[in-house]
Design a protein around this motif. Structure first.
Motif, PDB file in Angstrom:
ATOM      1  N   LYS A  25       0.828  -1.199   0.000  1.00  0.00           N
ATOM      2  CA  LYS A  25       0.000   0.000   0.000  1.00  0.00           C
ATOM      3  C   LYS A  25       0.867   1.255   0.000  1.00  0.00           C
ATOM      4  N   ILE A  30      -1.385   3.988  -1.535  1.00  0.00           N
ATOM      5  CA  ILE A  30      -2.771   3.589  -1.292  1.00  0.00           C
ATOM      6  C   ILE A  30      -3.125   3.879   0.164  1.00  0.00           C
ATOM      7  N   ARG A  34      -7.863   1.001   2.783  1.00  0.00           N
ATOM      8  CA  ARG A  34      -8.360   0.311   1.598  1.00  0.00           C
ATOM      9  C   ARG A  34      -8.092  -1.188   1.701  1.00  0.00           C
ATOM     10  N   LEU A  36      -6.575  -4.251  -0.111  1.00  0.00           N
ATOM     11  CA  LEU A  36      -5.654  -4.590  -1.196  1.00  0.00           C
ATOM     12  C   LEU A  36      -5.881  -6.037  -1.595  1.00  0.00           C
ATOM     13  N   HIS A  63      -7.210  -2.261  -5.461  1.00  0.00           N
ATOM     14  CA  HIS A  63      -7.683  -1.900  -4.124  1.00  0.00           C
ATOM     15  C   HIS A  63      -9.082  -1.322  -4.241  1.00  0.00           C
TER      16      HIS A  63
END
Length: 224
Positions: A25, A30, A34, A36, A63
């Motif tokens: 991430k 990211i 979230r 993944l 994601h």
């Protein structure tokens, strides 16, 4: 050795041979909240933050927002079903139209035969490959963007009727898969699959019909 992986269509260079979900991430920029997933042929596999996995050059990840699969409701609505609408203020229709049309066009590259209603009230994905364990292994998926889209997530989605899942040597009715609840499309041969955004994790900046389809691939592949 340097490798390049792809996360939601973006190339991400990595050097390590193995990384945790949290490290992936961070490498891809990211947000930590979230989900993944590692993309497979017919399903997504969640990569937990603390799990370390081997990384191969060219691997593909995605994601999406964290959803939950609700238990069967105790009561049915008094009428109308969800009809693709949510309470609250409506998003501007031109924004909804642009988002639905652009995202459907992106999805159509991977799902030939995708169709969109003239009024953007639904998106149909035919011949959708289901994860291992489902019978039959393909069905039609019906997405209903709410009137508040893209600020609000779709309220679940619809699958063709008469689907089953393998449980050992038996075929059983899937969980979270309802004919009568929140289902104005029952007479067209669809069942509603309950996938909820109870934690209000949907983020219009990151989420779309594209990430929602990835969430469908993820959660149809997890245990009921």
């Amino acid at each position: 050795m340097a490798k390049t992986i792809r996360i939601n269509g973006v190339d991400v260079p990595v050097i390590a041979d193995d990384l945790t979900g949290a490290e992936l991430k961070r490498a891809g920029g990211i947000p930590a909240d979230r989900v993944l997933v590692r993309q497979g042929r017919d399903r997504n596999t969640i990569v937990p933050d603390g799990q370390r996995i081997r990384i191969a050059d060219g691997e593909v990840f995605a994601h999406h927002a964290r959803h939950s699969k609700a238990a069967e409701p105790a009561t049915r609505p008094s009428g109308g079903g969800s009809g693709g609408s949510n309470s609250g203020d409506f998003a501007p229709s031109n924004l909804r139209h642009r988002r639905v049309r652009w995202e459907a066009a992106q999805l159509a590259g991977g799902y030939p035969g995708l169709r969109v209603a003239d009024d953007d009230s639904w998106v149909i994905i035919p011949d959708f490959r289901l994860p291992a364990g489902w019978f039959p292994d393909r069905t039609t998926v019906l997405l209903v963007p709410p009137l508040t889209y893209p600020e609000s997530a779709p309220d679940g989605f619809y699958l063709g009727s008469q689907l089953q899942r393998r449980d050992g040597d038996r075929l059983v009715s899937p969980g979270h898969y309802f004919q009568g609840h929140k289902n104005p499309y029952a007479d067209l041969g669809y069942f509603w699959y309950c996938l909820e955004d109870t934690g209000h994790n949907w983020n219009a900046e990151h989420d779309s019909l594209i990430t929602f389809v990835e969430a469908i691939r993820t959660y149809l592949g997890t245990a009921d």
